[in-house]
Write a protein that holds these residues in place. Structure first.
Motif, PDB file in Angstrom:
ATOM      1  N   VAL A 194      29.466  44.574  27.598  1.00  0.00           N
ATOM      2  CA  VAL A 194      30.383  43.459  27.342  1.00  0.00           C
ATOM      3  C   VAL A 194      31.092  43.670  26.015  1.00  0.00           C
ATOM      4  O   VAL A 194      30.465  44.032  25.005  1.00  0.00           O
ATOM      5  CB  VAL A 194      29.617  42.115  27.310  1.00  0.00           C
ATOM      6  N   ARG A 195      32.396  43.430  26.028  1.00  0.00           N
ATOM      7  CA  ARG A 195      33.201  43.481  24.804  1.00  0.00           C
ATOM      8  C   ARG A 195      34.262  42.388  24.882  1.00  0.00           C
ATOM      9  O   ARG A 195      35.015  42.312  25.836  1.00  0.00           O
ATOM     10  CB  ARG A 195      33.865  44.844  24.634  1.00  0.00           C
ATOM     11  N   ARG A 196      34.268  41.531  23.856  1.00  0.00           N
ATOM     12  CA  ARG A 196      35.237  40.433  23.788  1.00  0.00           C
ATOM     13  C   ARG A 196      35.276  39.626  25.080  1.00  0.00           C
ATOM     14  O   ARG A 196      36.334  39.266  25.597  1.00  0.00           O
ATOM     15  CB  ARG A 196      36.620  40.973  23.437  1.00  0.00           C
ATOM     16  N   GLY A 197      34.096  39.360  25.614  1.00  0.00           N
ATOM     17  CA  GLY A 197      33.978  38.488  26.784  1.00  0.00           C
ATOM     18  C   GLY A 197      34.217  39.157  28.115  1.00  0.00           C
ATOM     19  O   GLY A 197      34.046  38.529  29.157  1.00  0.00           O
ATOM     20  N   GLU A 198      34.622  40.434  28.115  1.00  0.00           N
ATOM     21  CA  GLU A 198      34.875  41.142  29.368  1.00  0.00           C
ATOM     22  C   GLU A 198      33.848  42.242  29.569  1.00  0.00           C
ATOM     23  O   GLU A 198      33.232  42.726  28.613  1.00  0.00           O
ATOM     24  CB  GLU A 198      36.293  41.735  29.380  1.00  0.00           C
ATOM     25  N   GLY A 199      33.681  42.631  30.833  1.00  0.00           N
ATOM     26  CA  GLY A 199      32.736  43.686  31.161  1.00  0.00           C
ATOM     27  C   GLY A 199      31.848  43.258  32.300  1.00  0.00           C
ATOM     28  O   GLY A 199      32.276  42.525  33.200  1.00  0.00           O
ATOM     29  N   MET A 200      30.593  43.691  32.254  1.00  0.00           N
ATOM     30  CA  MET A 200      29.652  43.385  33.328  1.00  0.00           C
ATOM     31  C   MET A 200      28.268  43.105  32.763  1.00  0.00           C
ATOM     32  O   MET A 200      27.876  43.685  31.749  1.00  0.00           O
ATOM     33  CB  MET A 200      29.535  44.576  34.302  1.00  0.00           C
ATOM     34  N   VAL A 201      27.550  42.231  33.447  1.00  0.00           N
ATOM     35  CA  VAL A 201      26.123  42.052  33.209  1.00  0.00           C
ATOM     36  C   VAL A 201      25.420  42.177  34.550  1.00  0.00           C
ATOM     37  O   VAL A 201      25.989  41.862  35.603  1.00  0.00           O
ATOM     38  CB  VAL A 201      25.791  40.685  32.561  1.00  0.00           C
ATOM     39  N   GLY A 202      24.180  42.640  34.512  1.00  0.00           N
ATOM     40  CA  GLY A 202      23.435  42.802  35.753  1.00  0.00           C
ATOM     41  C   GLY A 202      21.961  42.557  35.535  1.00  0.00           C
ATOM     42  O   GLY A 202      21.463  42.608  34.403  1.00  0.00           O
ATOM     43  N   TRP A 203      21.254  42.302  36.626  1.00  0.00           N
ATOM     44  CA  TRP A 203      19.802  42.106  36.543  1.00  0.00           C
ATOM     45  C   TRP A 203      19.150  42.489  37.865  1.00  0.00           C
ATOM     46  O   TRP A 203      19.812  42.592  38.903  1.00  0.00           O
ATOM     47  CB  TRP A 203      19.436  40.688  36.141  1.00  0.00           C
ATOM     48  N   GLY A 204      17.834  42.710  37.796  1.00  0.00           N
ATOM     49  CA  GLY A 204      17.104  43.210  38.946  1.00  0.00           C
ATOM     50  C   GLY A 204      17.297  44.715  39.093  1.00  0.00           C
ATOM     51  O   GLY A 204      18.075  45.335  38.382  1.00  0.00           O
ATOM     52  N   ARG A 205      16.546  45.281  40.030  1.00  0.00           N
ATOM     53  CA  ARG A 205      16.641  46.732  40.261  1.00  0.00           C
ATOM     54  C   ARG A 205      16.695  47.001  41.758  1.00  0.00           C
ATOM     55  O   ARG A 205      15.661  46.998  42.434  1.00  0.00           O
ATOM     56  CB  ARG A 205      15.443  47.457  39.656  1.00  0.00           C
ATOM     57  N   ALA A 206      17.895  47.257  42.266  1.00  0.00           N
ATOM     58  CA  ALA A 206      18.004  47.690  43.657  1.00  0.00           C
ATOM     59  C   ALA A 206      17.515  49.127  43.779  1.00  0.00           C
ATOM     60  O   ALA A 206      16.816  49.481  44.742  1.00  0.00           O
ATOM     61  CB  ALA A 206      19.444  47.572  44.136  1.00  0.00           C
ATOM     62  N   LEU A 207      17.892  49.966  42.817  1.00  0.00           N
ATOM     63  CA  LEU A 207      17.440  51.355  42.756  1.00  0.00           C
ATOM     64  C   LEU A 207      17.262  51.751  41.297  1.00  0.00           C
ATOM     65  O   LEU A 207      18.007  51.281  40.421  1.00  0.00           O
ATOM     66  CB  LEU A 207      18.462  52.303  43.383  1.00  0.00           C
ATOM     67  N   THR A 208      16.322  52.629  41.025  1.00  0.00           N
ATOM     68  CA  THR A 208      16.169  53.232  39.703  1.00  0.00           C
ATOM     69  C   THR A 208      15.881  54.719  39.877  1.00  0.00           C
ATOM     70  O   THR A 208      15.407  55.164  40.933  1.00  0.00           O
ATOM     71  CB  THR A 208      15.022  52.603  38.901  1.00  0.00           C
ATOM     72  N   HIS A 209      16.179  55.443  38.825  1.00  0.00           N
ATOM     73  CA  HIS A 209      15.934  56.885  38.865  1.00  0.00           C
ATOM     74  C   HIS A 209      15.786  57.371  37.433  1.00  0.00           C
ATOM     75  O   HIS A 209      16.350  56.769  36.503  1.00  0.00           O
ATOM     76  CB  HIS A 209      17.106  57.603  39.555  1.00  0.00           C
ATOM     77  N   GLU A 210      15.029  58.437  37.249  1.00  0.00           N
ATOM     78  CA  GLU A 210      14.874  59.046  35.928  1.00  0.00           C
ATOM     79  C   GLU A 210      15.139  60.542  36.022  1.00  0.00           C
ATOM     80  O   GLU A 210      14.784  61.177  37.028  1.00  0.00           O
ATOM     81  CB  GLU A 210      13.460  58.823  35.369  1.00  0.00           C
ATOM     82  N   VAL A 211      15.772  61.076  34.976  1.00  0.00           N
ATOM     83  CA  VAL A 211      15.997  62.521  34.891  1.00  0.00           C
ATOM     84  C   VAL A 211      15.652  62.977  33.477  1.00  0.00           C
ATOM     85  O   VAL A 211      15.701  62.194  32.526  1.00  0.00           O
ATOM     86  CB  VAL A 211      17.461  62.910  35.230  1.00  0.00           C
ATOM     87  N   ARG A 212      15.309  64.246  33.345  1.00  0.00           N
ATOM     88  CA  ARG A 212      14.947  64.839  32.068  1.00  0.00           C
ATOM     89  C   ARG A 212      15.490  66.264  31.991  1.00  0.00           C
ATOM     90  O   ARG A 212      15.843  66.858  32.999  1.00  0.00           O
ATOM     91  CB  ARG A 212      13.429  64.905  31.901  1.00  0.00           C
ATOM     92  N   GLY A 213      15.497  66.789  30.771  1.00  0.00           N
ATOM     93  CA  GLY A 213      15.733  68.215  30.584  1.00  0.00           C
ATOM     94  C   GLY A 213      17.187  68.605  30.456  1.00  0.00           C
ATOM     95  O   GLY A 213      18.094  67.765  30.425  1.00  0.00           O
ATOM     96  N   PRO A 214      17.439  69.917  30.388  1.00  0.00           N
ATOM     97  CA  PRO A 214      18.789  70.413  30.130  1.00  0.00           C
ATOM     98  C   PRO A 214      19.793  70.102  31.231  1.00  0.00           C
ATOM     99  O   PRO A 214      21.002  70.079  30.989  1.00  0.00           O
ATOM    100  CB  PRO A 214      18.585  71.927  29.977  1.00  0.00           C
ATOM    101  N   ASP A 215      19.315  69.864  32.468  1.00  0.00           N
ATOM    102  CA  ASP A 215      20.223  69.575  33.586  1.00  0.00           C
ATOM    103  C   ASP A 215      20.298  68.087  33.895  1.00  0.00           C
ATOM    104  O   ASP A 215      20.703  67.688  34.986  1.00  0.00           O
ATOM    105  CB  ASP A 215      19.765  70.334  34.838  1.00  0.00           C
ATOM    106  N   ARG A 216      19.930  67.248  32.919  1.00  0.00           N
ATOM    107  CA  ARG A 216      19.824  65.816  33.190  1.00  0.00           C
ATOM    108  C   ARG A 216      21.154  65.190  33.590  1.00  0.00           C
ATOM    109  O   ARG A 216      21.184  64.306  34.457  1.00  0.00           O
ATOM    110  CB  ARG A 216      19.233  65.092  31.967  1.00  0.00           C
ATOM    111  N   PHE A 217      22.260  65.616  33.002  1.00  0.00           N
ATOM    112  CA  PHE A 217      23.558  65.039  33.358  1.00  0.00           C
ATOM    113  C   PHE A 217      23.947  65.426  34.778  1.00  0.00           C
ATOM    114  O   PHE A 217      24.383  64.581  35.573  1.00  0.00           O
ATOM    115  CB  PHE A 217      24.626  65.484  32.370  1.00  0.00           C
ATOM    116  N   ALA A 218      23.802  66.703  35.115  1.00  0.00           N
ATOM    117  CA  ALA A 218      24.154  67.164  36.458  1.00  0.00           C
ATOM    118  C   ALA A 218      23.264  66.504  37.510  1.00  0.00           C
ATOM    119  O   ALA A 218      23.735  66.114  38.590  1.00  0.00           O
ATOM    120  CB  ALA A 218      24.031  68.685  36.539  1.00  0.00           C
ATOM    121  N   GLU A 219      21.968  66.355  37.200  1.00  0.00           N
ATOM    122  CA  GLU A 219      21.060  65.726  38.157  1.00  0.00           C
ATOM    123  C   GLU A 219      21.371  64.244  38.335  1.00  0.00           C
ATOM    124  O   GLU A 219      21.310  63.719  39.454  1.00  0.00           O
ATOM    125  CB  GLU A 219      19.618  65.912  37.690  1.00  0.00           C
TER     126      GLU A 219
END
Length: 426
Positions: free
Chosen positions: A43-68
């Protein structure tokens, strides 16, 4: 070599409907009593998004974390069933994420698809509901919830290093830079804050939004902050990045602050630091973009507690890169690492004495079209998973040949002010 199969990801069903513009702030809609790891904000100056709950979650690690992470989100979107009556950046299924600074971090990158997202952009407002149970979800537009409470009397303790030890580390960095080992390094320090009761993340978000309305107030998986630095935004093919490097503390006296702003704009030390940061961003974006625009000189960005030299870099994306792809190419920028990157990273590992985790990593959101906004997780704190009464605060400073270690400690103190004040009501 045997290739392990990719685990199946449940198919999302998402529905986005246009709603009346909320009469209250977006942050007021966040439900009370929610686990800090299940609240999301951008959120910035009243615009943007807020969310709650978890429909899906995922975790990544390591040097390929962005690609994964990017590959996981593509798989999610390819199988998603979407009804979107608004069709704006940020509608439909939405990913919030906070990526780790270093590939070697013990922490994991956090990827969250909330169950409910409320967004506002100009005159448009929308509600997105997301499930994995195969049915088209529907929910009434939420209203304001119980206001958050202050965390009580908060105490502070040294993090990885005391201020005195961190000053010595800065002195060592200046010596290495002066003898020509590298051009710039960004050193960070941490501070431990502890409250008598569990810290309500909504309290921090409200306080940050009230005092720093020209920053992006974010929350992802218990990481909460107000970043002034837009690493990259992708909006219908246009990529933009705001570079901040070079800082001076405000005094509260407007006339004096104007004089300080003028001195910042003329400071050879700060201009040198800023030039390194702009060059690193322009070079990285240029690999994906055409029609690059890089202003010749920075402007001074005024925040509530500090002023920064700032430059907005822009280009037209020509290779189809998503917002997360662009963020990966930009990270780590000279603004959070240094120059040359490999040497600065090695010096950070040697001198900081801590795992940055998700501090100084990209944080933000992306939709199914690849549009999104990724800031740098600065001016932030992380609520401990095992102890919701504790939060670790972070701040960093760019060190160049002209840096004064004592002045850098004062600058780091200034950068810790937003989170300290958010906790204490200062």
């Amino acid at each position: 070599m045997t290739t392990m199969p990719t685990p199946a990801t449940p198919a999302l069903v998402a529905r986005t409907s246009r709603v009346a513009t909320p009469s209250t702030a977006l942050l007021d809609l966040l439900p009370a009593g929610t686990d800090p790891r299940e609240l999301c904000s951008w959120v910035r100056r009243g615009e943007g998004m807020v969310g709650w709950g978890r429909a899906l979650t995922h975790e990544v690690r390591g040097p390929d974390r962005f690609a994964e992470a990017a590959a996981w989100w593509r798989r999610v979107c390819q199988t998603a069933v979407v009804r979107d009556d608004v069709e704006l950046p940020g509608t439909g299924p939405l990913l919030f994420a906070a990526m780790t600074y270093a590939a070697s971090s013990d922490a994991a990158c956090t990827l969250i698809v909330p169950e409910v997202v409320v967004g506002r952009r100009g005159a448009d407002a929308w509600l997105t509901t997301i499930t994995t149970d195969g049915s088209l979800p529907y929910a009434a537009a939420p209203g304001p919830t119980t206001p958050p409470r202050a965390p009580g009397e908060v105490g502070f303790a040294d993090g990885a290093k005391s201020a005195a030890d961190w000053e010595l580390a800065v002195g060592t960095a200046v010596e290495r830079i002066t003898r020509g080992d590298l051009d710039k390094v960004v050193l960070a320090r941490s501070l431990i804050a502890r409250a008598p009761a569990p810290i309500d993340p909504r309290w921090l978000l409200h306080r940050l939004a009230d005092r720093y309305d020209n920053t992006w107030v974010f929350a992802v998986g218990g990481l909460i902050g107000a970043t002034p630095e837009m690493l990259v935004r992708r909006d219908r093919g246009l990529a933009t990045s705001r570079v901040l490097a070079g800082t001076i503390r405000r005094t509260g006296d407007d006339a004096h602050d104007l004089a300080l702003a003028a001195s910042l704009a003329r400071s050879s030390k700060d201009l040198e630091e800023h030039e390194y940061a702009v060059r690193s961003v322009a070079d990285a974006l240029g690999a994906h973009c055409s029609s690059m625009y890089v202003p010749e000189a920075p402007f001074v960005l005024h925040l509530a507690n500090v002023m920064h030299l700032a430059t907005d870099v822009a280009g037209v994306v020509e290779d189809g890169s998503s917002a997360l792809d662009l963020a990966a190419s930009l990270h780590p920028s000279a603004a959070v690492c240094g120059t040359p990157t490999v040497l600065a990273d090695a010096l950070i590992a040697e001198l900081e004495g801590m795992d940055r985790g998700r501090y100084a990593g990209p944080v933000g959101w992306m939709d199914r079209s690849g549009d999104g906004e990724w800031g740098i997780a600065l001016r932030c704190g992380e609520i401990a998973v095992a102890d919701p009464c504790q939060v670790t605060l972070y701040a960093g400073c760019g060190i160049v040949s002209g840096s004064n270690p004592e002045a850098e400690v004062a600058e780091s103190d200034a950068k810790l002010v937003p989170m300290r004040d958010a906790l204490t009501g200062g």
